[in-house]
Enzyme design. Structure first.
Site, PDB file in Angstrom:
ATOM      1  N   TYR A 139     -15.139   0.013  -7.559  1.00 45.80           N
ATOM      2  CA  TYR A 139     -16.458   0.608  -7.408  1.00 45.80           C
ATOM      3  C   TYR A 139     -17.301   0.402  -8.666  1.00 45.80           C
ATOM      4  O   TYR A 139     -18.520   0.590  -8.629  1.00 45.80           O
ATOM      5  CB  TYR A 139     -16.319   2.098  -7.093  1.00 45.80           C
ATOM      6  CG  TYR A 139     -15.475   2.335  -5.866  1.00 45.80           C
ATOM      7  CD1 TYR A 139     -16.007   2.165  -4.582  1.00 45.80           C
ATOM      8  CD2 TYR A 139     -14.125   2.682  -5.972  1.00 45.80           C
ATOM      9  CE1 TYR A 139     -15.229   2.361  -3.449  1.00 45.80           C
ATOM     10  CE2 TYR A 139     -13.344   2.876  -4.847  1.00 45.80           C
ATOM     11  CZ  TYR A 139     -13.886   2.709  -3.592  1.00 45.80           C
ATOM     12  OH  TYR A 139     -13.104   2.890  -2.475  1.00 45.80           O
ATOM     13  N   ARG A 144     -11.313   9.188   1.323  1.00 40.54           N
ATOM     14  CA  ARG A 144     -11.313   9.841   2.629  1.00 40.54           C
ATOM     15  C   ARG A 144     -12.563  10.702   2.803  1.00 40.54           C
ATOM     16  O   ARG A 144     -13.080  10.833   3.912  1.00 40.54           O
ATOM     17  CB  ARG A 144     -10.032  10.643   2.805  1.00 40.54           C
ATOM     18  CG  ARG A 144      -8.816   9.737   2.959  1.00 40.54           C
ATOM     19  CD  ARG A 144      -7.496  10.469   2.959  1.00 40.54           C
ATOM     20  NE  ARG A 144      -6.388   9.512   3.015  1.00 40.54           N
ATOM     21  CZ  ARG A 144      -5.142   9.783   2.665  1.00 40.54           C
ATOM     22  NH1 ARG A 144      -4.817  11.001   2.243  1.00 40.54           N
ATOM     23  NH2 ARG A 144      -4.206   8.856   2.736  1.00 40.54           N
ATOM     24  N   LYS A 189      -2.071  -1.520  -3.803  1.00 42.95           N
ATOM     25  CA  LYS A 189      -2.964  -0.361  -3.747  1.00 42.95           C
ATOM     26  C   LYS A 189      -2.141   0.916  -3.802  1.00 42.95           C
ATOM     27  O   LYS A 189      -1.189   1.040  -3.019  1.00 42.95           O
ATOM     28  CB  LYS A 189      -3.786  -0.416  -2.452  1.00 42.95           C
ATOM     29  CG  LYS A 189      -4.779   0.726  -2.285  1.00 42.95           C
ATOM     30  CD  LYS A 189      -5.530   0.605  -0.969  1.00 42.95           C
ATOM     31  CE  LYS A 189      -6.519   1.748  -0.819  1.00 42.95           C
ATOM     32  NZ  LYS A 189      -7.230   1.719   0.465  1.00 42.95           N
ATOM     33  N   LYS A 248       0.859  -1.185   0.000  1.00 41.43           N
ATOM     34  CA  LYS A 248       0.000   0.000   0.000  1.00 41.43           C
ATOM     35  C   LYS A 248       0.892   1.232   0.000  1.00 41.43           C
ATOM     36  O   LYS A 248       1.679   1.449   0.921  1.00 41.43           O
ATOM     37  CB  LYS A 248      -0.918   0.008   1.215  1.00 41.43           C
ATOM     38  CG  LYS A 248      -1.889   1.188   1.232  1.00 41.43           C
ATOM     39  CD  LYS A 248      -2.840   1.097   2.406  1.00 41.43           C
ATOM     40  CE  LYS A 248      -3.823   2.247   2.428  1.00 41.43           C
ATOM     41  NZ  LYS A 248      -4.753   2.167   3.573  1.00 41.43           N
ATOM     42  N   LYS A 250       0.835  10.187   5.704  1.00 43.98           N
ATOM     43  CA  LYS A 250       1.000   8.784   6.083  1.00 43.98           C
ATOM     44  C   LYS A 250       2.327   8.210   5.574  1.00 43.98           C
ATOM     45  O   LYS A 250       2.465   6.999   5.418  1.00 43.98           O
ATOM     46  CB  LYS A 250      -0.197   7.968   5.575  1.00 43.98           C
ATOM     47  CG  LYS A 250      -1.521   8.470   6.127  1.00 43.98           C
ATOM     48  CD  LYS A 250      -2.681   7.545   5.824  1.00 43.98           C
ATOM     49  CE  LYS A 250      -3.970   8.053   6.458  1.00 43.98           C
ATOM     50  NZ  LYS A 250      -5.109   7.107   6.309  1.00 43.98           N
ATOM     51  N   SER A 297     -10.336   5.074  -5.204  1.00 48.13           N
ATOM     52  CA  SER A 297     -11.323   6.125  -5.432  1.00 48.13           C
ATOM     53  C   SER A 297     -10.858   7.164  -6.441  1.00 48.13           C
ATOM     54  O   SER A 297     -11.654   7.637  -7.263  1.00 48.13           O
ATOM     55  CB  SER A 297     -11.656   6.801  -4.100  1.00 48.13           C
ATOM     56  OG  SER A 297     -10.483   7.350  -3.506  1.00 48.13           O
TER      57      SER A 297
END
Length: 336
Positions: A323, A214, A258, A204, A227, A284
Site C-alpha cells: 500500500y 477485511r 503472504k 498464504k 480460516k 494491511s
C-alpha cells in the site's frame, strides 16, 4: 639501551572506508529497490467520483471505478508496473453460492476494463477468492460448517474466466484450495488466454495480520469461524515450500508469500529453492503498524517504509505488493 615499543599496524582491512561517503555507499550497495518492484493494491467500491478512507489503514481509501483511470495514470507516471484490484462488495450481493464473483459486470471486472481501456500499459492483477462475495466471509463455499474444496475450485474457475475475458493480465488465486492452479491453467489454455499469467498465493498463512484488509473489503463482520482449515499454520515452513512446489507443477508462473515481513524466511527459502519469480504481500496489518507508529512519532515513517521494502528485496523477492507503492515510487524517482 632504551627499549621502544612500537604500536602494531592497524589491520589493512577497514570496512568503514566503503561507508564513508554517500556516493561510495551507493556504488557498493548490494540490494536495490525501484518502482518496477512494486504492485499497488487498490480497493474498489460502487458509486461515482468518490472515495472513502479505510479507518484502520491510514492513507488508504476505497475508490469508485471512474476514479481508477486517473490512479492508473499515476502508477504509469511513477513507473509502477501493476495494480491489484480488490472489491468492496455491497452486502446485498453476497450469497452462499457467491455467484457475484463471476458476474461479468461486478466491481472487479468493471475495474479491469476501466484501467485497461485508459492505460493499457499498466498491468492489472486480480484477486481470486470468494470472500468478497461470500455471505459467510470465507474464501470458499461453506456447507454445514465445512469449506467445500472442489465445488469452490469450480467457482474460482468461472471467476478467473470472467476476469481474463475482462482483460486481466495476472490472476492472483489467494484462496488456498487444493487443485485450483491446475484448474485455472487448464481453463486459460482451453480459452486461448495463453498469455495471462498466474501469480499464485502459494504460501498464504492463517495470519492475524489481515484484520485491516477485511475492514477494507467489508468481510470483517461476515466471517464465521477462522480460516485454519485452508490457510497454512504460521509454524510451518516446510509445508509452505511443498505448496509452492505443487502450484508450480500445476502451472503457476510466479509465487507469493503472504504476509510479508513476519515470513521473510519463507521468501528466502522459496527463492533459493525454486529460483522462480517470487513476490511478497506487505499486508494491511504490517502497513497499519508502521503507519500508526509513524503518526505517533515513535518511528521515522519514511525510513521504516523504505527499509521494510528493502528487506523483501534482500530476502530474495522480485517484487512486493504494498500500500506504500505510490509514496515509495515518488521517493525513489526523486532520488535519481
Amino acid at each position: 639501551m632504551a627499549r621502544f615499543q612500537t604500536q602494531a599496524p592497524f589491520p589493512a582491512l577497514r570496512p568503514r572506508r566503503l561507508r564513508a561517503y554517500p556516493a561510495l555507499r551507493a556504488m557498493v550497495r548490494e540490494t536495490h529497490l525501484s518502482p518496477a518492484d512494486l504492485i499497488w493494491p487498490i480497493f474498489v467500491m460502487a458509486g461515482e467520483d468518490s472515495h472513502e478512507p479505510v479507518s484502520s489503514m491510514p492513507g488508504v481509501s476505497r475508490h469508485t471505478v471512474d476514479r481508477l483511470p486517473a490512479l492508473a495514470a499515476t502508477a504509469h507516471k511513477l513507473g509502477i508496473p501493476a495494480i491489484c484490484i480488490f472489491p468492496y462488495t455491497d452486502p446485498a450481493l453476497k450469497t452462499e453460492d457467491c455467484k457475484e464473483a463471476w458476474n461479468p459486470d461486478n466491481l472487479s471486472n468493471r475495474a479491469i476494463r476501466a484501467i485497461k481501456d485508459a492505460v493499457p500499459d499498466v498491468m492489472v492483477m486480480t484477486d481470486i477468492a470468494l470472500d468478497p462475495y461470500n455471505i459467510n466471509g470465507h474464501d470458499g463455499i461453506v456447507r454445514d460448517g465445512e469449506i467445500i474444496n472442489d465445488e469452490t475450485v469450480a467457482a474460482l474457475v468461472k471467476m478467473g474466466q470472467a476476469q481474463a475475458q475482462s482483460g486481466a493480465d495476472i490472476l492472483g488465486p489467494s484462496d488456498m484450495m487444493d487443485g485450483r492452479i491446475g484448474a485455472l491453467r487448464t481453463m486459460l489454455e482451453q480459452n486461448s488466454f495463453h498469455n495471462v499469467s498466474i501469480l499464485s498465493y502459494s504460501a498464504k498463512f492463517s495470519s492475524a495480520f489481515y484484520g485491516p484488509f477485511r475492514d477494507a473489503v467489508g468481510a470483517t463482520g461476515a466471517l464465521t469461524g477462522d480460516k485454519n482449515t485452508y490457510q497454512i499454520d504460521p509454524a510451518n515452513s516446510d509445508e509452505a515450500l511443498r505448496m509452492i512446489a505443487r502450484d508450480l507443477s500445476e502451472g503457476a508462473d510466479m509465487v507469493m508469500v503472504k504476509p510479508g515481513m513476519p515470513y521473510l524466511d519463507i521468501c528466502h527459502r522459496a527463492k533459493s529453492e525454486f529460483g522462480v519469480p517470487t513476490f511478497a504481500y506487505q499486508v494491511s496489518g504490517e502497513y497499519a503498524m508502521l503507519q500508526a507508529a509513524a503518526q505517533n512519532g515513535w518511528l521515522d515513517g519514511r525510513r521504516v517504509m523504505l527499509e521494510s521494502l528493502m528487506a523483501f528485496k534482500r530476502a530474495g523477492c522480485d517484487g512486493v505488493l504494498s500500500y506504500f507503492a505510490p509514496e515509495v515510487a515518488e521517493i525513489l524517482n526523486g532520488a535519481h
